[in-house]
Design a protein around this motif. Structure first.
Motif, mmCIF file in Angstrom:
data_model
loop_
_atom_site.group_PDB
_atom_site.id
_atom_site.type_symbol
_atom_site.label_atom_id
_atom_site.label_comp_id
_atom_site.label_asym_id
_atom_site.label_seq_id
_atom_site.Cartn_x
_atom_site.Cartn_y
_atom_site.Cartn_z
ATOM 1 N N TRP A 292 0.940 -1.171 -0.078
ATOM 2 C CA TRP A 292 0.019 0.021 -0.042
ATOM 3 C C TRP A 292 0.909 1.247 -0.157
ATOM 4 O O TRP A 292 1.877 1.537 0.564
ATOM 5 C CB TRP A 292 -1.037 0.095 1.064
ATOM 6 N N GLY A 307 -5.495 4.771 0.488
ATOM 7 C CA GLY A 307 -4.400 3.694 0.163
ATOM 8 C C GLY A 307 -4.470 3.499 -1.365
ATOM 9 O O GLY A 307 -5.715 3.176 -2.123
ATOM 10 N N TYR A 755 -2.753 -2.224 5.518
ATOM 11 C CA TYR A 755 -3.480 -0.793 5.698
ATOM 12 C C TYR A 755 -4.515 -0.862 6.537
ATOM 13 O O TYR A 755 -5.216 -1.814 6.551
ATOM 14 C CB TYR A 755 -4.039 -0.236 4.162
ATOM 15 N N THR A 771 -0.107 2.512 7.210
ATOM 16 C CA THR A 771 0.520 1.356 6.291
ATOM 17 C C THR A 771 1.410 0.728 7.235
ATOM 18 O O THR A 771 1.734 1.302 8.479
ATOM 19 C CB THR A 771 0.820 1.621 5.171
#
Length: 819
Positions: A292, A307, A755, A771
């Motif tokens: 991500w 994301g 994420y 993340t």
């Protein structure tokens, strides 16, 4: 002697100087590719200046005059930070990894070629809407602007890995972005693995009907009696060893390690602040860098933040000021393995319900570094691409004179999923978002949505339409020459499970079963969760109203409903029994372990010993129970199946017969198995972590393995590129940390929430995300792992669309100007 000693000293000094110089040169060359975030650059492909403001966490906030200019900026930013990752993903889709990495990637290349992922991506681009095509072209131009800058100014080839694996980087194209979405679909789909294992287990068991115990249908209406696999394909051996690739560099996710995730939402009347709430944490295999990448895009319709996946111009999970969205894997049965019978007179033909038909085929040359190229013959039946016996262990269940083909919605040529995904960023409300997602094909997902007024959860993606007379109902491979086993198109989008504005005001999914429908409208017989949903339900019902913080608390919850339900059942005859035993004996160790577990609340906390004792015990128990029935096939069951263990220990429908060892003369009970398995677990723990049970730490065994996909196993280098962290959670907790199940480290955390996002429309700028590693893919950058400790501690970054906040503590501002 003195002269020899002096010579050796001088030689050693020279070697050390050369080593220092070598390290210095390597460092100099590697740091050349570190991007300069404070920069001004003239580029082709934009209509007006584009500004990329990097927040203090290196999250790019991208501003431009037009939307295509903004997506140009996103392509440029992705290429600055994740160029190596993007090119590797592209090579996976193209089936060209072996050109760089040699024979270790031949198997994955051959599979990509057989699935024809890249050609399908090229065809799919042509059917996208005009807005999506324009965005993808602009994004590709942004990536190429960075490639031009790297070549023009000798910026270290763009990534340090490029020095180790020298290969030309072709210009980026829109089809490359489409192809990365196909690779994501490959990572998120696992039904084919279950189909094959179901068939292998059916063959192995003396009573094939018991396959439904070790591989159970999830609570609800199950499958009626199916034909045994051996009856459908007579003559197959009870057990066939799978073909294993020798030392593969990259592998597809194994059973139990495909997509997973959590998502839940609250309506205004269930929110303390009166605004809608959404929590989303998609689960994928861990890697360094993570999959991500956080970004904010200032579009003409307003800001979008969340994301992204490097290589794709879309916010997959995130929010605008009007809408927030997230996905969980829907576990739709959108894959069917079809066994095709070859014509014994002509192996280029296969049998169909209407007679023999010729395979569609074409050759494909696979180039291999330091080896001769291989020519593959790609073949397709009317059901899909023909796969190799080494793909998904298909050779173990394919009879002689037959081949296996794969029918899969992801391989649809007219796939408009990219347009649907990009449309989410422009949708004004739930209704508009759902209308646009009707074009989404694969991989099927549960889409969670909130706008300012309401909440929704709907399965998006194509659900295959099957004949009610289907021989296997999609549970195991079926003969392709029988008409009832062929797909008959797709079910209408309106038939997909949906929960729109529920009266209770809470909706969510933990990969659990969404609907109870009889076949063929069943959606799936295989689901990703039967356990986490119980804990989630309790947390949601414990509060009349929720807040952003209560959603975060649920997202980070580490209490195992599975441990709470299984331990009292399995240990019912062992708790506080037996005479006192002296220290150091096996009996005393067993008593200590049981005393610890008896007072444990099921929290899979990294600092506690009980989670490790519990996990090791359950693993040893399942292995003991199934080993004599399944033999070597037992090794394929790498994670415990809670529904199976519960059924066995409750003795439902005679399932406790699994506890009896068939080869022994006496009749073993489940109590015997539980005691023996506990001893097995304690011996294993002592061998690895010592015999002081009270001082054990779950986190020592449950380390998150954010390993570099290519360099993660290279001595010395792995210490620079891998990110390892002690973590809480487990296979069946909401803060899911899926274990590997592989010796010698079966409890390493290899799959989880890379994420996390929580969005609050009572105060949108108070929304948060994080993340698991960092924004940069460059291991010398401080942003390579700067988010990892925040993620481990359950902390988040602010998810504000306020441009002044991003500028206030930025680490740099890049201005791209028209050339």
């Amino acid at each position: 002697m003195r002269m020899i000693f002096k010579a050796l000293v001088r030689l050693l000094a020279g070697v050390m100087i050369l080593m220092v110089l070598g390290v210095g040169v390597v460092y100099y060359l590697a740091q050349q590719s570190l991007p300069d975030y404070d920069n001004q650059l003239a580029v082709d492909g934009i209509s007006a200046p584009v500004e990329i403001v990097r927040s203090n966490a290196n999250v790019p906030h991208i501003f431009g005059t037009t939307d295509t200019d903004v997506f140009f900026g996103l392509g440029y930013a992705h290429a600055q930070d994740r160029l190596w990752q993007m090119t590797v993903m592209r090579r996976v889709a193209q089936g060209k990894m072996s050109e760089v990495f040699g024979a270790r990637t031949v198997e994955i290349d051959a599979l990509s070629r057989r699935l024809d992922l890249y050609r399908l991506s090229q065809r799919a681009f042509e059917v996208q809407d005009e807005r999506t095509q324009a965005i993808m072209r602009a994004y590709a131009a942004g990536v190429n602007a960075r490639l031009f800058e790297i070549n023009e100014f000798a910026l270290g080839r763009g990534a340090p890995e490029m020095f180790l694996f020298s290969a030309p980087v072709a210009p980026w194209t829109p089809a490359d972005s489409m192809a990365i979405q196909k690779v994501l679909g490959l990572l998120l789909s696992g039904h084919v693995n279950d189909e094959v294992l179901y068939a292998r287990t059916s063959l192995m068991l003396d009573d094939a009907a018991r396959v439904s115990e070790i591989m159970p249908d999830y609570p609800g209406d199950g499958i009626a009696a199916l034909e045994d696999y051996a009856a459908v394909f007579p003559g197959l051996p009870k057990y066939a060893k799978a073909i294993e690739a020798s030392d593969p560099l990259i592998e597809l996710p194994k059973r139990g390690l495909a997509g997973a995730s959590n998502i839940w939402a609250a309506a205004p009347h269930r929110s303390a602040a009166g605004g809608t709430l959404l929590a989303s944490d998609p689960h994928l295999g861990f890697s360094a860098p993570g999959k991500w990448y956080l970004a904010r895009l200032e579009l003409q319709s307003g800001g979008v933040i969340g994301g992204t996946i490097p290589g794709v111009p879309a916010v997959f999970m995130g929010r605008s000021d009007r809408l927030a969205w997230g996905f969980t894997s829907a576990y739709v049965d959108d894959q069917d393995v079809v066994i095709e019978k070859l014509n014994p007179e002509n192996p280029e033909e296969y049998q169909t319900p209407t007679g023999w038909k010729r395979f569609r085929s074409r050759p494909s040359i696979l180039e291999i570094k330091d080896a001769e190229p291989i020519t593959l013959t790609l073949r397709w039946s009317q059901n899909g691409p023909v796969l190799s016996g080494s793909d998904f262990d298909l050779g173990t269940i394919t009879p002689p004179g037959h081949v296996a083909a794969l029918n899969w919605t992801l391989l649809t040529p007219e796939d408009r999923s990219a347009s649907a995904l990009i449309g989410l960023m422009y949708a004004d409300d739930i209704d508009e978002a759902l209308e646009g997602m009707s074009d989404f094909v694969a991989p099927a997902q549960n889409l969670g949505l909130i706008d300012r007024e309401g909440i929704a959860l709907k399965t998006v993606g194509v659900l295959p339409k099957r004949d009610p007379r289907h021989q296997s109902q999609g549970r195991y491979p079926a003969p392709g020459w029988r008409a009832e086993n062929l797909w008959q198109g797709a079910l209408p989008f309106a038939d997909n499970p949906a929960f729109i504005q529920p009266e209770g005001g809470i909706v969510g999914n933990t990969n659990n079963k969404t609907v109870d429908r009889p076949f063929p409208n069943h959606v799936s017989f295989i689901w990703g969760d039967s356990q986490r949903v119980n804990r989630w339900t309790r947390l949601m019902e414990n509060r009349r109203v929720h807040t952003r913080d209560s959603f975060i608390e649920a997202q980070l919850d580490t209490v195992s409903h599975t441990a709470r339900s299984l331990l009292p059942l399995i240990g019912s005859e062992l708790w506080f029994t037996g005479e006192s035993a002296p220290d150091g004996t096996r009996e005393r160790q067993r008593q200590i372990a049981l005393e610890l577990l008896a007072s444990w609340n099921g929290e899979m906390n990294e600092h506690m010993p009980e989670p490790l004792i519990y996990a090791a015990w359950m693993r040893a128990l399942q292995k003991r129970i199934i080993a004599d029935e399944l033999g070597p096939l037992a090794d394929e069951f790498k994670h415990i199946e809670p529904l199976f263990l519960e059924k066995v220990f409750r003795g439902l429908e005679g399932a406790d017969i699994w506890c009896d060892v068939r080869q022994s003369t006496r009749e073993e009970t489940c109590e015997d198995m539980a005691r023996l398995a506990l001893d097995d677990a304690l011996i294993w723990i002592e061998d690895r972590y010592g015999d002081q049970l009270e001082s054990l730490r779950w986190g020592d065994a449950h380390q998150a393995t954010h390993d570099h996909d290519i360099l993660g196993g290279v001595p010395v280098l792995r210490h620079f590129v891998n990110i390892r962290q002690s973590t809480s959670g487990g296979d069946n907790t909401l803060q899911r940390g899926r274990t590997s199940g592989e010796d010698p480290e079966p409890f390493q955390n290899v799959h989880g929430a890379g994420y996390r996002g929580v969005y609050d429309f009572a105060d949108p700028d108070s929304s948060v995300f994080i993340t698991s590693t960092g924004q940069s893919g460059h291991f010398l950058s401080r942003h390579y792992d700067d988010l990892s400790q925040l993620w481990r501690r359950g902390e988040y970054l602010p998810m504000s669309l306020d441009p002044d906040l991003a500028r206030a503590a930025s680490v740099g501002v890049t201005v791209l100007e028209p050339r």
